[in-house]
Design a protein around this motif. Structure first.
Motif, PDB file in Angstrom:
ATOM      1  N   TYR A  93      32.345  15.603   5.523  1.00 60.14           N
ATOM      2  CA  TYR A  93      30.961  15.108   5.503  1.00 60.14           C
ATOM      3  C   TYR A  93      29.984  16.213   5.100  1.00 60.14           C
ATOM      4  CZ  TYR A  93      32.408  10.736   7.714  1.00 60.14           C
ATOM      5  OH  TYR A  93      32.993   9.522   7.978  1.00 60.14           O
ATOM      6  N   VAL A  94      30.242  17.428   5.584  1.00 62.95           N
ATOM      7  CA  VAL A  94      29.390  18.545   5.185  1.00 62.95           C
ATOM      8  C   VAL A  94      29.517  18.783   3.681  1.00 62.95           C
ATOM      9  CG1 VAL A  94      28.998  21.028   5.451  1.00 62.95           C
ATOM     10  CG2 VAL A  94      29.478  19.625   7.468  1.00 62.95           C
ATOM     11  N   SER A  95      30.732  18.699   3.166  1.00 60.60           N
ATOM     12  CA  SER A  95      30.958  18.922   1.742  1.00 60.60           C
ATOM     13  C   SER A  95      30.308  17.855   0.880  1.00 60.60           C
ATOM     14  CB  SER A  95      32.461  18.979   1.454  1.00 60.60           C
ATOM     15  OG  SER A  95      33.071  20.042   2.149  1.00 60.60           O
ATOM     16  N   LEU A  96      30.253  16.620   1.387  1.00 61.14           N
ATOM     17  CA  LEU A  96      29.582  15.561   0.639  1.00 61.14           C
ATOM     18  C   LEU A  96      28.106  15.898   0.418  1.00 61.14           C
ATOM     19  CD1 LEU A  96      30.951  12.177   2.078  1.00 61.14           C
ATOM     20  CD2 LEU A  96      31.343  13.147  -0.197  1.00 61.14           C
ATOM     21  N   PHE A  97      27.458  16.367   1.472  1.00 57.42           N
ATOM     22  CA  PHE A  97      26.064  16.766   1.340  1.00 57.42           C
ATOM     23  C   PHE A  97      25.925  17.937   0.364  1.00 57.42           C
ATOM     24  CE2 PHE A  97      22.498  19.478   2.564  1.00 57.42           C
ATOM     25  CZ  PHE A  97      21.445  18.568   2.479  1.00 57.42           C
ATOM     26  N   ASN A  98      26.933  18.812   0.360  1.00 55.69           N
ATOM     27  CA  ASN A  98      26.867  19.994  -0.486  1.00 55.69           C
ATOM     28  C   ASN A  98      26.913  19.668  -1.981  1.00 55.69           C
ATOM     29  OD1 ASN A  98      26.639  21.715   1.665  1.00 55.69           O
ATOM     30  ND2 ASN A  98      28.797  22.251   1.731  1.00 55.69           N
ATOM     31  N   ILE A  99      27.453  18.511  -2.335  1.00 52.12           N
ATOM     32  CA  ILE A  99      27.447  18.117  -3.744  1.00 52.12           C
ATOM     33  C   ILE A  99      26.012  18.011  -4.244  1.00 52.12           C
ATOM     34  CG2 ILE A  99      28.042  16.284  -5.372  1.00 52.12           C
ATOM     35  CD1 ILE A  99      30.442  15.633  -3.597  1.00 52.12           C
ATOM     36  N   LEU A 100      25.190  17.334  -3.465  1.00 48.02           N
ATOM     37  CA  LEU A 100      23.775  17.198  -3.820  1.00 48.02           C
ATOM     38  C   LEU A 100      23.086  18.556  -3.793  1.00 48.02           C
ATOM     39  CD1 LEU A 100      21.210  15.529  -4.377  1.00 48.02           C
ATOM     40  CD2 LEU A 100      21.003  15.197  -1.887  1.00 48.02           C
ATOM     41  N   LEU A 101      23.349  19.340  -2.751  1.00 44.88           N
ATOM     42  CA  LEU A 101      22.724  20.654  -2.624  1.00 44.88           C
ATOM     43  C   LEU A 101      23.090  21.550  -3.804  1.00 44.88           C
ATOM     44  CD1 LEU A 101      21.122  22.746  -0.967  1.00 44.88           C
ATOM     45  CD2 LEU A 101      23.257  23.295   0.239  1.00 44.88           C
ATOM     46  N   ASN A 102      24.360  21.535  -4.202  1.00 41.59           N
ATOM     47  CA  ASN A 102      24.797  22.386  -5.306  1.00 41.59           C
ATOM     48  C   ASN A 102      24.123  21.989  -6.615  1.00 41.59           C
ATOM     49  OD1 ASN A 102      26.757  24.488  -6.310  1.00 41.59           O
ATOM     50  ND2 ASN A 102      27.409  22.769  -7.564  1.00 41.59           N
ATOM     51  N   GLY A 103      23.984  20.678  -6.854  1.00 39.22           N
ATOM     52  CA  GLY A 103      23.317  20.230  -8.068  1.00 39.22           C
ATOM     53  C   GLY A 103      21.871  20.700  -8.130  1.00 39.22           C
ATOM     54  N   VAL A 104      21.180  20.601  -6.997  1.00 35.00           N
ATOM     55  CA  VAL A 104      19.777  21.035  -6.943  1.00 35.00           C
ATOM     56  C   VAL A 104      19.676  22.543  -7.155  1.00 35.00           C
ATOM     57  CG1 VAL A 104      17.757  21.250  -5.451  1.00 35.00           C
ATOM     58  CG2 VAL A 104      19.076  19.123  -5.468  1.00 35.00           C
ATOM     59  N   LEU A 105      20.547  23.300  -6.463  1.00 35.92           N
ATOM     60  CA  LEU A 105      20.515  24.754  -6.604  1.00 35.92           C
ATOM     61  C   LEU A 105      20.905  25.200  -8.008  1.00 35.92           C
ATOM     62  CD1 LEU A 105      22.010  25.978  -3.186  1.00 35.92           C
ATOM     63  CD2 LEU A 105      19.621  25.986  -3.922  1.00 35.92           C
ATOM     64  N   ASP A 106      21.880  24.508  -8.629  1.00 34.92           N
ATOM     65  CA  ASP A 106      22.246  24.838 -10.008  1.00 34.92           C
ATOM     66  C   ASP A 106      21.045  24.685 -10.935  1.00 34.92           C
ATOM     67  OD1 ASP A 106      24.851  25.738 -10.085  1.00 34.92           O
ATOM     68  OD2 ASP A 106      25.736  23.749 -10.204  1.00 34.92           O
TER      69      ASP A 106
END
Length: 537
Positions: A404-417
């Motif tokens: 579940y944490v990793s699912l949120f990280n997909i969105l976070l990584n896209g924004v940070l990229d």
């Protein structure tokens, strides 16, 4: 009774075996990358390979890697199983996983073209990009069977680790490096200097992909004899879904695989943005290997012996000891990766020049790779620290929370990229990954803090802060030493580069060691004393 390890080894003995095998494997991996750099530089063939390798290569890392979900799930369950149940259990898991991945292999071959378009949409915007796209499609079709092999390799790693065999799992990636070196050697004998010509990029790309596939085949085949000898069965079709342990393995494996898979989605996101930056994918590959070589060695040394220990301490009555082992994992990670990352940041440019700058790899290639290597150095500790905490969740039988944490990280990584690439260019891709790993480490540690009834986070934090300061001082000294020595040497030869880097690195590590020992952290003192003892031998 549970499957016993044959004969029992201490964590230090296991770590020594893993360190030696992993070091040998990583050395061959580095030589392989040097050969690729000399042959292709940051040109079309290797740029295409980085896009083609996304799916099969990430499956090999995801499913077939040491400390991956297959490895972790198999070790966790087999350590609690009776000896007589081991072989049927492993064969059933192998059959189910094999059938699923065989279908995935066929889909990869059929849909290679749209997959490359999905991974690297930026390639379609230029004529040169179209050539890279076409080569990448052919490479992906050649390497598609690695999806199937990945599952078999991961299961083999788990069974061998459960049987207390650590040498072969740690050294087996060497086979892929050797086959690539042989493939490039044969290509060089056939083409000579013409290999550097753009018109031979497609030929070189096919050889690179084919030799990578052959290496994966060998990596799996060498596991079978010791696996069978240890009583864990072989390559046999068996479907026994009701056998004890089968569902428990998949209960851990499924969410853990999806959780780890989201990390690979983050890498895909990085390559999505990289496809709009010329040479960025190839540069990521070269810089990533330099950063992942020490990380891979130390990760295996720390995580492989600790994973069975975490599993044995998963019961609530053992949580006091479990907390001590978590501390040990985090502080060992910090004492190893903080100074390593700091030295990489301080000496990024000379490291890249020394390792890669020859043949088709020129000074312009060094500049972009060095900038990415600096960014990688910043995040080495949080990468390994995150893995330590994730393995604790797996040992507790909980693969869902990291997922579940990793699912949120997909969105976070896209924004940070998006934000970091806009401000920093290609290095922003790595800065974004560092940010995601730091967030994951903090979030999961907070959850574990509540679940285990409290962790001494402030005490651990001060220790890590002290090690960070010691690493910064060591890196600063290393940079000063390198500048002074390289400036005073009349020659810029390979020997002069090695001398300057060796003295600068040794000086930086000596400064870190002196300061770290004054912190009186037991794990650091143990870690440094073991290294010192081995060096004296």
């Amino acid at each position: 009774m549970p499957v016993p390890p044959s004969p029992a080894r201490s964590l230090g003995a296991i770590a020594g075996i893993v360190a030696a095998a992993t070091l040998l494997s990583k050395v061959f991996g580095l030589v392989r990358q040097q050969a690729i750099a000399a042959a292709f530089g940051t040109g079309v063939a290797f740029d295409a390979f980085n896009y083609a390798y996304v799916v099969p290569g990430f499956l090999l890392i995801l499913l077939g890697g040491i400390n991956g979900p297959f490895h972790s799930a198999i070790v966790s369950v087999l350590s609690k199983q009776n000896q007589k149940d081991a072989a049927p259990l492993v064969e059933t898991i192998t059959t189910v996983v094999g059938l699923l991945l065989l279908g995935l292999t066929a889909l990869i071959i059929l849909f290679a073209n749209p997959l490359i378009s999905l991974v690297a949409p930026g390639l379609g915007t230029t004529a040169a990009g179209a050539v890279t796209h076409a080569i990448a499609v052919q490479q992906l079709q050649i390497m598609a069977p690695m999806a199937l092999l990945a599952g078999f390799i991961g299961i083999g790693f788990g069974t061998l680790s459960a049987a207390d065999h650590y040498w072969l799992p740690s050294i087996s990636p060497l086979f892929s490096s050797v086959t690539v070196l042989l493939g490039l050697g044969g290509l060089w004998m056939a083409l000579g200097q013409d290999l550097l010509s753009p018109e031979y990029a497609a030929v070189g790309g096919m050889v690179l992909a084919g030799s990578t596939l052959v290496g994966a085949v060998l990596q799996w085949l060498v596991q079978l004899p010791p696996q069978m000898k240890a009583g864990y069965g072989g390559f046999r079709f068996r479907l026994d879904w009701n056998r004890p342990g089968v569902r428990e393995v998949f209960k851990i494996m499924a969410p853990a695989t999806f959780s780890s898979g989201t990390l690979q989605i983050n890498v895909y996101t990085d390559l999505f943005f990289a496809s709009y930056i010329p040479q960025a994918a190839a540069a990521l590959g070269y810089a990533g290997l330099l950063a992942m070589t020490p990380l891979g060695i130390l990760s295996n040394v720390i995580l492989v012996p600790l994973m069975p220990v975490f599993s044995r301490l998963a019961a609530p009555e053992n949580w006091g000891d479990l907390k001590q082992r978590i501390r040990q994992g985090l502080l060992l990670s910090a004492s190893a990766m903080l100074p390593t990352g700091a030295l990489i940041m301080a000496l990024n440019r000379p490291i890249v020049r020394l390792v890669y700058e020859r043949g088709a790899f020129h000074s312009e290639s060094s500049e972009i790779v060095a900038s990415l290597l600096l960014a990688y150095g910043l995040g080495l500790f949080v990468y390994l620290g995150r893995d330590v905490i994730v393995r604790v969740f797996y040992a507790l039988g909980d693969g869902t929370t990291p997922f579940y944490v990793s699912l949120f990280n997909i969105l976070l990584n896209g924004v940070l990229d998006y934000v970091c690439v806009k401000h920093f260019g290609a290095p922003g891709l790595v800065f974004a990954t560092v940010g995601v790993n730091l967030f994951t480490l903090c979030w999961l540690t907070g959850i574990l803090h509540r679940r285990l009834g409290g962790l001494p986070l402030l005490e651990w934090g001060w220790a890590i802060a002290g090690l960070s300061g010691s690493s910064a001082v060591g890196a600063g000294l290393a940079a000063v030493l390198w500048t002074g020595i390289s400036g005073s040497l009349a020659s810029d030869s390979l020997g002069a580069q090695i001398l300057a880097l060796t003295v600068a690195g040794a000086g930086g590590l000596a400064a870190f060691t002196a300061l770290a020992l004054r912190l009186r952290i037991p794990e650091v003192q143990l870690f440094l004393s073991q290294i010192t003892r081995k060096l004296k031998r």
